[in-house]
Design a protein around this motif. Structure first.
Motif, PDB file in Angstrom:
ATOM      1  N   LEU A  34      36.621 -10.550  -7.673  1.00 23.79           N
ATOM      2  CA  LEU A  34      37.809 -11.173  -7.096  1.00 23.79           C
ATOM      3  C   LEU A  34      37.815 -12.674  -7.362  1.00 23.79           C
ATOM      4  N   LYS A 100      44.619  -8.643  -2.102  1.00 23.59           N
ATOM      5  CA  LYS A 100      43.394  -8.349  -2.852  1.00 23.59           C
ATOM      6  C   LYS A 100      42.157  -8.727  -2.037  1.00 23.59           C
ATOM      7  N   CYS A 104      39.196  -6.228  -0.491  1.00 22.92           N
ATOM      8  CA  CYS A 104      37.803  -6.449  -0.890  1.00 22.92           C
ATOM      9  C   CYS A 104      36.877  -6.604   0.319  1.00 22.92           C
TER      10      CYS A 104
END
Length: 129
Positions: A34, A100, A104
């Motif tokens: 990420l 995102k 995560c």
């Protein structure tokens, strides 16, 4: 471009099974991917994970002198666990990155824009009026 704070919140006392070594390695790998994606997209400004709230020290003014106290500023079950500062075109882009991040780290993400210089000056002038 606007800078946004993506704050990662954790809930004190939230009980879950401790992750296995393999799960921790996978988590660190996902975070690394990420962060690499944020950097390659040019959105990365800064990020960090914080120690637990009981390590905090609060500094405030009292009778003209700086006074320090141990512990978090507020007693709360929710605490800031870490954050990213990103720079993107608009809120929708910041929300896409936040999606995102939450996928995560599996924690809620709060998205807040920073004032730019002109906005900060206008807010300051408005507050003084």
């Amino acid at each position: 471009m606007t800078q946004y704070l993506l704050s990662v919140h954790s809930v004190q006392g939230e009980v879950s099974a401790p992750p296995s070594e393999e799960q921790m390695q996978q988590f660190h790998k996902q975070v690394g991917i990420l962060e690499a994606e944020l950097k390659s997209a040019g959105a990365w400004v800064f990020g960090g994970r914080l120690h637990e709230p009981d390590t905090a020290t609060v500094v405030r003014m009292s009778n003209g002198a700086a006074l320090t106290t141990d512990g978090p500023f507020m007693e709360s079950k929710e605490h800031l666990g870490g954050f990213y500062i990103i720079e993107v075109e608009h809120l929708d882009a910041a929300l896409a990155w936040a999606s995102k991040v939450t996928a995560c780290v599996m924690q809620p993400i709060e998205v807040r824009p920073f004032y730019n210089e002109a906005e900060a000056e206008a807010a300051w002038n408005e507050a003084e009026a």
